[in-house]
Scaffold this active site. Structure first.
Site, short mmCIF file in Angstrom:
data_model
loop_
_atom_site.label_atom_id
_atom_site.label_comp_id
_atom_site.label_asym_id
_atom_site.label_seq_id
_atom_site.Cartn_x
_atom_site.Cartn_y
_atom_site.Cartn_z
N LYS A 288 84.00 147.01 108.00
CA LYS A 288 83.33 146.52 109.21
C LYS A 288 82.55 147.67 109.85
CE LYS A 288 84.16 143.74 113.35
NZ LYS A 288 85.15 142.92 114.09
N GLU A 377 96.08 130.09 117.48
CA GLU A 377 96.36 129.62 118.84
C GLU A 377 97.52 128.64 118.89
OE1 GLU A 377 92.09 130.90 118.56
OE2 GLU A 377 93.36 129.53 117.41
N ARG A 405 92.17 124.51 120.87
CA ARG A 405 92.70 124.40 119.53
C ARG A 405 94.22 124.20 119.53
NH1 ARG A 405 90.11 128.86 115.74
NH2 ARG A 405 89.57 127.06 114.45
#
Length: 647
Positions: A288, A377, A405
């Protein structure tokens, strides 16, 4: 400021142009694409590290596959900047995430190359599988379907549900795992450890490379040698990794790990994989922030750094001569530590957003009492519920739009059992440049219809602290939600002594005559500005900070309805079923009849922009609130005049 693309990139207006390049030119194009992203984001802002990490993969995908006929689905979406630039949006890229500009995420209505709209994580495999099944049904057997999942998205349950389904469909699906060990913060969990085992096994990687070459030669001699080679490959994986391959167990052909920054090798592998039928997964190891040293070293900071000097790496920050209000998330983070020091039952939970929510402060100070559960979640909520059954008080911090969610878990696992879980909903209301996938529009409405749930919103930092403290008290030992917006508050001196707030009680900001505004949450500060403006015009509106959407302060509402002739309600949330609707329900139930103007988020998709730009667009910035109060005040005066004349 105009950002000039490199020589090769300047000539690419679609993937068709990309396909005209030679294999050797892909390296130069990747370098130019990475530099264009660095140059543009440094000046105009946006997500940063994720897209830098997939530059070579992006180039290889559009070079090999026939997009948009071949369906390319990007998970999360903030890794798709290169994809957007290569698909005809290079010149619009500086408008990225700006009001009326290009979306920061793939969006179907923006481009035919955006096969699926994304913003929340872990949806790519399920969406691409649905596309693959549809293609089979329509007889489009030459169509490829590619899901690029990574940046932490493989930690969510949805991804595994889709993998489990895809393995038995035999659909033409390629899952590319962009393995960078990161989401916004470092990845957590057993899957991360499993992938690390694969990528660090030197013996496995050496034998795998040799076997890959053998497989390529055997493929020229028909299907039987291929079948033998597959068995050898699977046995090699299981033996050398000392365990069954997770993806092979789900009936995926597993390939990799491969270097995600070797664009020529990637192009060759992807071209080979096109001819292999059925579900398959390519494990790409990436970095990244690749290509920008500072972003590689501090991947969390450079996920979305804002504006910066690309040469020095200095991130632009406003400087002030006086103390400034903190971010609400930082008030939450520091208050969590303060509360936890006073009460050993308090725990912290977040789904992959420790730095975004500032729970990282508690994780550093009290590592055994604060948990990052990954992008999960649903699990975060039920995990919190489990702790609550044992007498603990978990603070479950989830962005408002991400809480959607886990709605079933909030209702089924927490509310029905009346468990003491405190939901702190960050980024409530307009989320700004992240746009409609991240706007926290609906929590007031969807929380207030849940039994046992307290629904609250602070107008400032002091109220946030006091609501958090109040939520821990024994008399409030049930579900308790506190919502607050992205960004700064209004109180530079915010560290006030903690005080109990009586649940269901609002407060008088100012008394008035004729017309009053009822606000909930931070948007009440805009209502304060509106009333101050009107006072200078000779209008004297009242203002009430209601604090709670559920339970409503009915005593205060009776007083207001008897004292005023017209009302304005203001909320940074959806009008359908929200705070204003709750006030109207109260009035209907008690026979009050007067003009009421509800201000809030309308029943449509509101695009991205700064919060103030979106407040103005929807008519509930300070000027919009003042206009509504002014109009109703005029009607109240006109009605009074008519009644006087009639008398």
């Amino acid at each position: 400021m105009i950002v000039e693309p490199g020589e090769l990139l300047a000539a690419i207006d679609s993937p068709d142009d990309l396909k005209k390049l030679s294999h050797d030119q892909l390296v130069q194009l990747s370098q130019e694409l990475r530099q264009f992203i660095i140059d543009t984001v440094s000046i105009y802002g946006g997500h940063f590290g994720a897209s830098l990490g997939v530059v070579e993969l992006t180039v290889a995908l559009h070079y090999v596959f026939n997009t948009p006929y071949d369906q390319l689905v990007w998970d999360v979406g903030h890794q798709a900047y290169g994809h957007k630039i290569l698909t005809g949006r290079r010149d619009r890229f500086p408008t990225n995430r700006r009001y009326n500009g290009m979306s920061g995420f793939p969006k179907r209505k923006e481009s035919e190359y955006d096969a699926f709209g994304v913003g929340h994580s872990s949806t790519s495999i399920g969406a691409a599988l649905g596309m693959a099944v549809a293609s089979d049904y329509k007889g489009e057997f030459d169509r490829q379907h590619i899901a690029v999942i990574g940046d932490g998205a493989m930690t969510a349950g949805m991804a595994f549900e889709a993998l489990n389904h895809a393995g038995v469909t035999n659909s033409n699906l390629l899952v590319i795992l962009n393995d960078n060990c990161m989401s916004i913060d470092p990845n957590v969990g057993a899957l991360k450890e499993y992938l690390t085992d694969i990528t660090t096994s030197r013996t496995y990687n050496k034998v795998r490379d040799e076997l890959w070459n053998v497989l390529g030669k055997l493929s020229k001699f028909g299907p039987n040698p291929q079948q033998i080679a597959r068995k050898v490959e699977s046995a090699m994986k299981a033996t050398l990794l000392k365990q069954s391959n997770l993806f092979e167990a789900l009936k995926f052909r597993y390939f990799g790990p491969v270097d995600g920054h070797d664009v020529q090798h990637l192009a060759t592998i992807l071209n080979d994989l096109k001819s292999i039928p059925g579900p398959k997964i390519l494990h790409c190891v990436t970095v990244k922030g690749k290509g920008y040293v500072l972003a590689e070293k501090d991947q969390t900071l450079w996920h979305a750094p804002g504006l910066f000097d690309k040469v020095t790496g200095e991130i632009s920050k406003k400087t002030y001569s006086t103390p400034q209000p903190p971010k609400y998330q930082d008030v939450f983070g520091h208050t969590m530590i303060e509360l936890a020091e006073q009460n050993d039952k308090i725990m912290g939970v977040t789904p992959a957003m420790p730095s975004g929510s500032s729970l990282n402060l508690m994780m550093a100070a009290m590592p055994k009492r604060a948990f990052d559960v990954g992008i999960a979640e649903q699990h975060a909520v039920t995990f919190s519920a489990g702790m609550a059954t044992q007498g603990l008080i978990p603070f479950c911090n989830i962005y408002s739009s991400f809480m959607q969610r886990a709605y079933d878990q909030v209702l089924h696992d927490v509310a029905l059992q009346n468990l003491h879980v405190v939901f702190c909903l960050d980024r409530a209301g307009f989320a700004g440049a992240d746009g409609p996938t991240h706007h926290g529009c609906y929590d007031l409405a969807f929380m207030r219809c849940i039994p046992n749930m307290v629904v609250s919103a602070p107008m400032n930092e002091e109220e946030l602290r006091n609501l958090m403290y109040t939520a821990t008290l024994p008399e409030n030992a049930g579900p308790f939600s506190i919502r607050y917006p992205r960004g700064e508050g209004v109180m530079p001196e915010w560290r006030k002594p903690l005080k109990k707030i009586t649940v269901g009680k609002g407060r008088v900001v100012r008394e008035g005559q004729g017309v009053a505004v009822l606000s909930i949450g931070h948007i009440g500060n805009y209502a304060t500005k509106a009333t101050q403006k009107l006072v200078s015009e000779g209008i004297n509106p009242g203002h009430y900070d209601m604090r709670f959407c559920k339970p409503l302060d009915e005593e205060l509402l009776h007083t207001i309805c008897q004292q005023y002739q017209a009302l304005v309600t203001v909320e940074d949330g959806c009008l359908q079923g929200g705070f204003g609707a709750a006030v109207l329900e109260f009035m209907a139930d008690h026979g009050y009849h007067m003009p009421v103007r509800r201000l809030g988020i309308p029943d449509r998709v509101v695009e991205h922009g700064t919060q103030d730009e979106l407040y103005k667009e929807c008519g509930f910035d300070a000027d919009g609130i003042a206009a509504a109060l002014r109009e109703l005040s005029g009607k109240v005066i006109a009605k009074s005049v008519v009644e006087t004349v009639l008398l």
